[in-house]
Design a protein around this motif. Structure first.
Motif, mmCIF file in Angstrom:
data_model
loop_
_atom_site.group_PDB
_atom_site.id
_atom_site.type_symbol
_atom_site.label_atom_id
_atom_site.label_comp_id
_atom_site.label_asym_id
_atom_site.label_seq_id
_atom_site.Cartn_x
_atom_site.Cartn_y
_atom_site.Cartn_z
ATOM 1 N N LEU A 129 0.686 -1.270 -0.108
ATOM 2 C CA LEU A 129 0.057 -0.038 0.105
ATOM 3 C C LEU A 129 0.714 1.204 0.090
ATOM 4 O O LEU A 129 0.180 2.416 -0.201
ATOM 5 C CB LEU A 129 -0.983 0.005 1.324
ATOM 6 N N GLY A 130 2.048 0.990 0.124
ATOM 7 C CA GLY A 130 2.944 2.301 0.243
ATOM 8 C C GLY A 130 3.106 3.027 1.493
ATOM 9 O O GLY A 130 3.560 3.968 1.421
ATOM 10 N N LEU A 131 2.682 2.371 2.522
ATOM 11 C CA LEU A 131 2.625 3.184 3.759
ATOM 12 C C LEU A 131 4.016 3.108 4.642
ATOM 13 O O LEU A 131 4.215 4.083 5.544
ATOM 14 C CB LEU A 131 1.357 2.578 4.561
ATOM 15 N N VAL A 132 4.495 2.119 4.109
ATOM 16 C CA VAL A 132 6.111 2.039 4.780
ATOM 17 C C VAL A 132 6.879 1.599 3.392
ATOM 18 O O VAL A 132 6.450 1.204 2.597
ATOM 19 C CB VAL A 132 6.325 0.855 5.503
ATOM 20 N N GLU A 133 8.317 1.991 3.431
ATOM 21 C CA GLU A 133 9.229 1.911 2.478
ATOM 22 C C GLU A 133 9.694 0.299 2.494
ATOM 23 O O GLU A 133 9.920 -0.246 3.603
ATOM 24 C CB GLU A 133 10.471 2.842 2.860
ATOM 25 N N ASP A 134 9.707 -0.205 1.334
ATOM 26 C CA ASP A 134 10.090 -1.624 1.323
ATOM 27 C C ASP A 134 11.599 -1.818 1.614
ATOM 28 O O ASP A 134 12.321 -1.311 1.078
ATOM 29 C CB ASP A 134 9.944 -2.244 -0.005
ATOM 30 N N LYS A 135 11.815 -2.679 2.564
ATOM 31 C CA LYS A 135 13.250 -3.241 2.850
ATOM 32 C C LYS A 135 13.103 -4.471 3.664
ATOM 33 O O LYS A 135 12.164 -4.952 4.197
ATOM 34 C CB LYS A 135 13.913 -2.070 3.750
ATOM 35 N N PRO A 136 14.335 -5.069 3.630
ATOM 36 C CA PRO A 136 14.472 -6.533 4.220
ATOM 37 C C PRO A 136 13.937 -6.264 5.808
ATOM 38 O O PRO A 136 14.419 -5.320 6.634
ATOM 39 C CB PRO A 136 15.958 -7.038 4.080
ATOM 40 N N TYR A 137 13.415 -7.320 6.247
ATOM 41 C CA TYR A 137 13.112 -7.594 7.771
ATOM 42 C C TYR A 137 13.095 -9.029 7.950
ATOM 43 O O TYR A 137 12.868 -10.042 7.215
ATOM 44 C CB TYR A 137 11.803 -6.913 8.412
ATOM 45 N N LYS A 138 13.628 -9.554 9.361
ATOM 46 C CA LYS A 138 13.634 -10.615 9.685
ATOM 47 C C LYS A 138 12.558 -11.076 10.641
ATOM 48 O O LYS A 138 12.547 -10.150 11.667
ATOM 49 C CB LYS A 138 15.050 -11.067 10.296
ATOM 50 N N ILE A 139 11.860 -12.292 10.740
ATOM 51 C CA ILE A 139 11.060 -12.661 11.958
ATOM 52 C C ILE A 139 11.570 -13.848 12.303
ATOM 53 O O ILE A 139 11.969 -14.944 11.733
ATOM 54 C CB ILE A 139 9.341 -12.782 11.106
ATOM 55 N N PHE A 140 11.784 -13.853 13.774
ATOM 56 C CA PHE A 140 12.316 -15.035 14.585
ATOM 57 C C PHE A 140 10.906 -15.580 15.333
ATOM 58 O O PHE A 140 10.307 -14.676 16.119
ATOM 59 C CB PHE A 140 13.345 -14.450 15.514
ATOM 60 N N GLY A 141 10.888 -16.671 15.451
ATOM 61 C CA GLY A 141 9.791 -17.552 16.181
ATOM 62 C C GLY A 141 10.272 -17.832 17.428
ATOM 63 O O GLY A 141 11.583 -18.232 17.495
ATOM 64 N N ALA A 142 9.444 -17.733 18.416
ATOM 65 C CA ALA A 142 9.925 -18.247 20.057
ATOM 66 C C ALA A 142 9.097 -19.531 20.540
ATOM 67 O O ALA A 142 7.934 -18.961 20.532
ATOM 68 C CB ALA A 142 10.162 -16.908 20.868
ATOM 69 N N GLN A 143 9.645 -20.582 20.850
ATOM 70 C CA GLN A 143 8.847 -21.405 21.608
ATOM 71 C C GLN A 143 9.740 -21.781 23.005
ATOM 72 O O GLN A 143 10.655 -21.619 22.961
ATOM 73 C CB GLN A 143 8.859 -22.777 20.674
ATOM 74 N N VAL A 185 14.224 -16.102 24.245
ATOM 75 C CA VAL A 185 14.820 -16.472 22.940
ATOM 76 C C VAL A 185 15.454 -15.385 22.299
ATOM 77 O O VAL A 185 16.577 -15.545 21.510
ATOM 78 C CB VAL A 185 13.529 -16.753 22.215
ATOM 79 N N ALA A 186 14.949 -13.977 22.578
ATOM 80 C CA ALA A 186 15.872 -12.959 22.067
ATOM 81 C C ALA A 186 17.394 -12.728 22.631
ATOM 82 O O ALA A 186 18.445 -12.827 21.816
ATOM 83 C CB ALA A 186 15.219 -11.578 22.380
ATOM 84 N N LYS A 187 17.382 -13.074 23.940
ATOM 85 C CA LYS A 187 18.716 -12.930 24.327
ATOM 86 C C LYS A 187 19.572 -14.370 23.849
ATOM 87 O O LYS A 187 20.627 -14.032 23.444
ATOM 88 C CB LYS A 187 18.558 -13.366 25.981
ATOM 89 N N LYS A 188 18.957 -15.373 23.646
ATOM 90 C CA LYS A 188 19.776 -16.652 23.118
ATOM 91 C C LYS A 188 20.046 -16.139 21.735
ATOM 92 O O LYS A 188 21.401 -16.771 21.223
ATOM 93 C CB LYS A 188 18.803 -17.732 23.240
ATOM 94 N N THR A 242 14.967 -3.726 16.520
ATOM 95 C CA THR A 242 14.462 -4.935 17.041
ATOM 96 C C THR A 242 13.020 -4.898 17.857
ATOM 97 O O THR A 242 13.245 -4.145 19.003
ATOM 98 C CB THR A 242 15.571 -5.808 17.817
ATOM 99 N N VAL A 243 12.121 -5.437 17.641
ATOM 100 C CA VAL A 243 11.013 -5.497 18.306
ATOM 101 C C VAL A 243 10.568 -6.887 18.946
ATOM 102 O O VAL A 243 10.427 -7.889 18.524
ATOM 103 C CB VAL A 243 9.621 -4.867 17.526
ATOM 104 N N VAL A 244 10.779 -6.832 20.434
ATOM 105 C CA VAL A 244 10.164 -8.346 21.139
ATOM 106 C C VAL A 244 8.621 -8.158 21.686
ATOM 107 O O VAL A 244 8.328 -7.067 21.997
ATOM 108 C CB VAL A 244 11.438 -8.648 22.278
ATOM 109 N N LEU A 245 8.046 -8.992 21.309
ATOM 110 C CA LEU A 245 6.371 -9.117 21.531
ATOM 111 C C LEU A 245 6.362 -9.648 23.295
ATOM 112 O O LEU A 245 6.610 -10.701 23.499
ATOM 113 C CB LEU A 245 5.562 -9.946 20.716
ATOM 114 N N ASN A 246 5.642 -8.843 23.861
ATOM 115 C CA ASN A 246 5.121 -9.445 25.341
ATOM 116 C C ASN A 246 3.512 -9.682 25.056
ATOM 117 O O ASN A 246 2.743 -8.516 25.121
ATOM 118 C CB ASN A 246 5.528 -8.559 26.331
ATOM 119 N N THR A 247 2.807 -10.828 24.821
ATOM 120 C CA THR A 247 1.503 -10.830 24.758
ATOM 121 C C THR A 247 0.701 -10.917 25.764
ATOM 122 O O THR A 247 -0.486 -10.965 25.648
ATOM 123 C CB THR A 247 1.449 -12.157 23.819
#
Length: 443
Positions: free
Chosen positions: A290-304, A389-392, A405-410
């Motif tokens: 939609l052009g609301l943010v500039e396109d650039k690479p991002y990484k998504i990390f999953g935590a279990q 997980v972020a620490k690890k 970096t954004v870490v989620l607390n849910t």
């Protein structure tokens, strides 16, 4: 491989289609939502309370028509909207007047610049943020997805709201149903944390414990959908799942807007079913298109949590099939041993250059205390998983400490007090200065 991913959906899909209580058509008012589209084969069906493709049994998700939107006008419309998820109504499957209807109106939670935590983890100043969703009405991110699902439930004429839940969702459904005037009847594993049981029950709906784990609860709900006893019931995470899941996109929208309409470089997201992570990625992709943010690479990390880490195990083994596990962890909100979106999480982690990692229960507790001590945020066990997980990931060199970096607390730590039950008084003293000094507190 794709067939193996879909194997478990077949029987539930057939039951759902047979038990649909209303005739689906494209005349329903769900804003920009145009159809349901299969994530596997692309087959489209009209909007309705179904969740699996009739052609291949793949999962259905919302397809939109955003073709009429002008980027700058859309940005202004969003910024002028309410301080909740309905500021993003133009991007969600909801009617235009959604903000005027009785709902719990979650969202627009704090994005905390976590410089104290950053110092502890070796992250550059100004680069680490915690998206703290404990500020939602029932103190978890589940309010977002339920608020979204309840609007679909209105449109499709359901009278009872239900779900299978590991705790937070049960409370969110109870609260939203009470506010909107629905009956609620929700199902949970019998051995959940007491704080979550009380919070789910206090809203006056019916709360039913099932002997077994979450996967047993989910199987029971699938049977109920196919039975006459379930007629008129909207299961937010089953037959309303395509709509429900879209609520997680609002986390992506908020993070980018709160960063000044910028994509973060890295996100660490907890994995239960995996839906939250996949929808955050979908939300980021929509903002780019939609052009609301500039396109650039991002990484998504999953935590279990290590005691329920089927996606992490598959990722580390280089596999595409997620093999179910029997959960055994204090992080009960993430204790889904057969995550529906697990294969898609693997796809996203690999496509974005991220990873999927896990931590053990001791590391979860240490991370809860670390976040509380450094930033004054008391996270539930799922938040301990993401911080741990972020620490690890930083220690292993997988997460770049120089990038945003954004870490989620849910969720709120008050729901999982048992995890830190040994935390208590520093000292007990007499009401005198002498006793205060003798305790070594005068420094």
């Amino acid at each position: 491989m794709r067939k193996m991913r879909r194997k478990g959906l077949a029987s539930m899909a057939a039951q759902t289609v047979e038990s649909t209580t209303t005739t689906s058509n494209n005349s329903v008012d769900l804003g920009p939502a145009a159809a349901l589209s299969c994530r596997e084969c692309g087959h489209r069906v009209p909007l309705g309370p179904v969740f699996a493709c009739e052609e291949c049994f793949g999962p259905l998700e919302i397809a939109y028509d955003f073709s009429s939107y002008d980027t700058e006008e859309l940005r202004k419309r969003i910024e002028a909207g309410p301080a909740n998820i309905w500021r993003y109504a133009p991007l969600l499957p909801v009617p235009a007047d959604v903000a005027t209807k009785p709902n719990i109106n979650p969202g627009w939670t704090k994005l905390v610049q976590a410089d104290n935590l950053a110092r502890e983890l070796g992250v550059d100043a100004g680069k680490l943020f915690v998206k703290d969703d404990s500020g939602n009405p029932t103190h978890s991110f589940k309010d977002r997805v339920v608020a979204q699902a309840i609007e679909a439930a209105r449109v499709f004429g359901f009278t009872t709201l239900s779900c299978s839940s590991t705790g937070n969702l049960a409370g969110a459904v109870g609260a939203a149903a009470a506010r909107a005037g629905f009956r609620s009847c929700v199902f949970i594993p019998h051995d959940l944390e007491q704080g979550k049981v009380v919070m789910a029950a206090v809203y006056g709906g019916e709360l039913v414990g099932i002997e077994g784990n979450y996967d047993d609860v989910n199987r029971f709900c699938s049977e109920l959908i196919g039975d006459p006893a379930g007629e008129g019931w909207g299961f937010v995470n089953v037959n309303l799942r395509p709509y429900y899941a879209e609520g997680s996109k609002t986390l992506a929208y908020e993070i980018c807007e709160q960063l000044g309409w910028r994509l973060p470089d890295q996100l660490v997201v907890p994995i239960a079913s995996g839906s939250q992570l996949t929808k955050i990625d979908k939300g980021l992709q929509e903002l780019i298109k939609l052009g609301l943010v500039e396109d650039k690479p991002y990484k998504i990390f999953g935590a279990q949590a290590e005691g329920c880490s089927p996606v992490s195990v598959a990722y580390k083994a280089g596999q595409d099939v997620v093999r179910p596990q029997k959960p055994n962890t204090i992080a009960k909100s993430l204790a889904i041993g057969n995550p529906a979106d697990g294969p898609y999480v693997l796809d996203i982690a690999r496509r974005t250059g991220g990873a999927v990692e896990d931590v053990n229960d001791e590391q979860v507790v240490d991370a809860i205390r670390l976040l509380a001590r450094t930033e004054g945020i008391f996270a539930e066990t799922a938040g301990g998983v993401t911080v741990g997980v972020a620490k690890k990931l930083i220690e292993n060199g997988l997460l770049d400490p120089t990038l945003t970096t954004v870490v989620l607390n849910t969720g709120d730590g008050l729901k999982t007090l048992d995890a830190v039950a040994d935390t208590g008084l520093t000292a007990t003293i007499r009401p005198s200065l002498e006793s205060f000094r003798d305790a070594g507190l005068a420094s």
